[in-house]
Write a protein that holds these residues in place. Structure first.
Motif, PDB file in Angstrom:
ATOM      1  N   ILE A 205      77.818   1.036 -55.211  1.00 57.17           N
ATOM      2  CA  ILE A 205      76.980  -0.084 -54.760  1.00 57.17           C
ATOM      3  C   ILE A 205      76.137   0.280 -53.534  1.00 57.17           C
ATOM      4  N   PRO A 206      76.715   0.946 -52.493  1.00 56.71           N
ATOM      5  CA  PRO A 206      75.873   1.354 -51.354  1.00 56.71           C
ATOM      6  C   PRO A 206      74.730   2.284 -51.764  1.00 56.71           C
ATOM      7  N   ILE A 207      74.983   3.210 -52.690  1.00 52.74           N
ATOM      8  CA  ILE A 207      73.919   4.122 -53.134  1.00 52.74           C
ATOM      9  C   ILE A 207      72.834   3.349 -53.870  1.00 52.74           C
ATOM     10  N   ILE A 208      73.243   2.375 -54.680  1.00 52.79           N
ATOM     11  CA  ILE A 208      72.267   1.545 -55.393  1.00 52.79           C
ATOM     12  C   ILE A 208      71.426   0.742 -54.393  1.00 52.79           C
ATOM     13  N   LYS A 209      72.070   0.232 -53.339  1.00 53.05           N
ATOM     14  CA  LYS A 209      71.337  -0.504 -52.299  1.00 53.05           C
ATOM     15  C   LYS A 209      70.313   0.403 -51.619  1.00 53.05           C
ATOM     16  N   LEU A 210      70.734   1.632 -51.313  1.00 52.47           N
ATOM     17  CA  LEU A 210      69.819   2.580 -50.678  1.00 52.47           C
ATOM     18  C   LEU A 210      68.648   2.903 -51.597  1.00 52.47           C
ATOM     19  N   SER A 213      66.297  -0.025 -51.532  1.00 53.29           N
ATOM     20  CA  SER A 213      65.595  -0.070 -50.246  1.00 53.29           C
ATOM     21  C   SER A 213      64.499   0.989 -50.187  1.00 53.29           C
ATOM     22  N   ALA A 214      64.797   2.189 -50.728  1.00 50.49           N
ATOM     23  CA  ALA A 214      63.800   3.263 -50.740  1.00 50.49           C
ATOM     24  C   ALA A 214      62.584   2.866 -51.571  1.00 50.49           C
ATOM     25  N   LYS A 215      62.816   2.186 -52.687  1.00 50.33           N
ATOM     26  CA  LYS A 215      61.704   1.732 -53.530  1.00 50.33           C
ATOM     27  C   LYS A 215      60.859   0.685 -52.805  1.00 50.33           C
ATOM     28  N   GLU A 216      61.537  -0.227 -52.077  1.00 50.97           N
ATOM     29  CA  GLU A 216      60.803  -1.249 -51.328  1.00 50.97           C
ATOM     30  C   GLU A 216      59.936  -0.609 -50.235  1.00 50.97           C
ATOM     31  N   ASN A 219      56.875   0.936 -51.483  1.00 52.43           N
ATOM     32  CA  ASN A 219      55.840  -0.064 -51.801  1.00 52.43           C
ATOM     33  C   ASN A 219      55.245  -0.696 -50.543  1.00 52.43           C
ATOM     34  N   GLY A 220      55.662  -0.205 -49.380  1.00 56.86           N
ATOM     35  CA  GLY A 220      55.090  -0.692 -48.133  1.00 56.86           C
ATOM     36  C   GLY A 220      55.851  -1.811 -47.476  1.00 56.86           C
ATOM     37  N   ASN A 221      57.000  -2.168 -47.997  1.00 52.54           N
ATOM     38  CA  ASN A 221      57.785  -3.250 -47.411  1.00 52.54           C
ATOM     39  C   ASN A 221      58.825  -2.667 -46.448  1.00 52.54           C
ATOM     40  N   PHE A 222      58.538  -2.791 -45.128  1.00 54.35           N
ATOM     41  CA  PHE A 222      59.454  -2.263 -44.117  1.00 54.35           C
ATOM     42  C   PHE A 222      60.302  -3.356 -43.474  1.00 54.35           C
ATOM     43  N   LYS A 245      63.856   4.620 -41.564  1.00 53.82           N
ATOM     44  CA  LYS A 245      62.945   3.516 -41.887  1.00 53.82           C
ATOM     45  C   LYS A 245      62.239   3.004 -40.634  1.00 53.82           C
ATOM     46  N   GLY A 246      63.007   2.898 -39.526  1.00 49.66           N
ATOM     47  CA  GLY A 246      62.426   2.423 -38.283  1.00 49.66           C
ATOM     48  C   GLY A 246      61.377   3.379 -37.735  1.00 49.66           C
ATOM     49  N   LYS A 247      61.673   4.674 -37.828  1.00 54.47           N
ATOM     50  CA  LYS A 247      60.713   5.661 -37.319  1.00 54.47           C
ATOM     51  C   LYS A 247      59.446   5.700 -38.170  1.00 54.47           C
ATOM     52  N   ILE A 248      59.603   5.602 -39.462  1.00 53.69           N
ATOM     53  CA  ILE A 248      58.424   5.570 -40.333  1.00 53.69           C
ATOM     54  C   ILE A 248      57.582   4.337 -40.036  1.00 53.69           C
TER      55      ILE A 248
END
Length: 279
Positions: A205-210, A213-216, A219-222, A245-248
């Motif tokens: 489940i954590p890997i699926i969440k990651l 999140s990577a897909k979002e 798509n530009g959703n930070f 994510k924060g640094k990007i």
């Protein structure tokens, strides 16, 4: 077209294969332990029974003034058979020293399976061993019952008189062993279920969440919140992903500010260039 399998599918199939192999191995191992234990119990009871029966036979011959030789044994086989049957509380079959039938208290000509109602072939391997002076037994499974045929040489002061053959019901012993195996199988299935839940909760489940999140982020959703509560490598991965994510996001905001600054600067330059022409 190449098929794409999710990590959940791969984990499930892999874990299921490992579980099946372990389950099979452990089941075989436990079954062997139960069988060996049952055979040990039967062997010990056979040795104990042989000593008790020969001691009882010696006393019976002395009390009834019967000589301890094979001839007298054969003549008094009816009395001896009745006494041994009463002692063991079961049907018994007596044989001569050469293995030929002498007496069957059930009058079934030595057929140890006469009460089963089935035609069963008897190899008499245990009887052949007893004729040679070695006690032996044979385990027979009839439907849901387990019968053990004992064959023991009868002797007095090292003089062999004949052979005793009888059956003992060991259904309870084998059922207890089978019940133990069933309980262990249920326990292993329960542990498989628990481990599957833990595996799904802590890893899959954590890997699926990651992944989501990577897909979002792609798509530009930070603005998504990456939160994985775990004290292992998966938790560290989630924390690293959150920092990344924060640094990007910061870099993109910096780039946007620089871009807006360049646009404003470009606008000022145009005004500067246009104003002299207006004069």
């Amino acid at each position: 077209m190449r098929m794409k399998f999710s990590i959940r599918y791969k984990f499930t199939i892999g874990f299921l294969l490992i579980f099946c192999l372990c389950f099979t191995f452990i089941t075989i191992f436990i079954n062997n332990i139960v069988i060996v234990n049952n055979e040990k119990v039967i062997s010990n009871e056979l040795l104990s029974s042989q000593t008790d029966i020969n001691t009882y036979l010696k006393q019976f011959l002395m009390i009834n003034s019967i000589k301890s030789n094979s001839g007298e044994f054969e003549k008094k086989s009816s009395d001896i058979g009745a006494a041994l049957s009463s002692k063991l509380n079961t049907r018994i079959v007596l044989y001569k020293k050469d293995g030929s039938l002498l007496l069957d208290t059930d009058n079934s000509n030595g057929n140890m399976f006469s009460d089963s109602g089935k035609l069963i072939t008897d190899s008499f391997m245990d009887l052949k061993s007893a004729v040679k002076g070695q006690s032996a037994y044979k385990i027979v499974k009839l439907d849901k019952t387990y019968k053990v045929i004992f064959s023991e040489p009868l002797y007095i002061d090292k003089t062999t008189l004949g052979v005793l053959r009888y059956t003992v019901d060991y259904t309870e012993l084998f059922q207890n062993g089978n019940n133990l195996v069933i309980k262990l199988k249920v326990f292993m299935l329960f542990m498989f279920f628990i481990f599957s839940i833990l595996l799904s909760t802590k890893i899959i489940i954590p890997i699926i969440k990651l992944n989501k999140s990577a897909k979002e982020i792609s798509n530009g959703n930070f603005n998504i919140d990456v939160f994985i509560e775990s004290n292992d490598e998966i938790g560290e991965l989630g924390q690293s992903f959150k920092i990344m994510k924060g640094k990007i996001k910061e870099q993109i905001e910096t780039i946007k500010k620089d871009r807006d600054g360049l646009i404003k600067l470009g606008g000022h330059r145009k005004v500067f260039l246009i104003m002299p022409l207006a004069k």
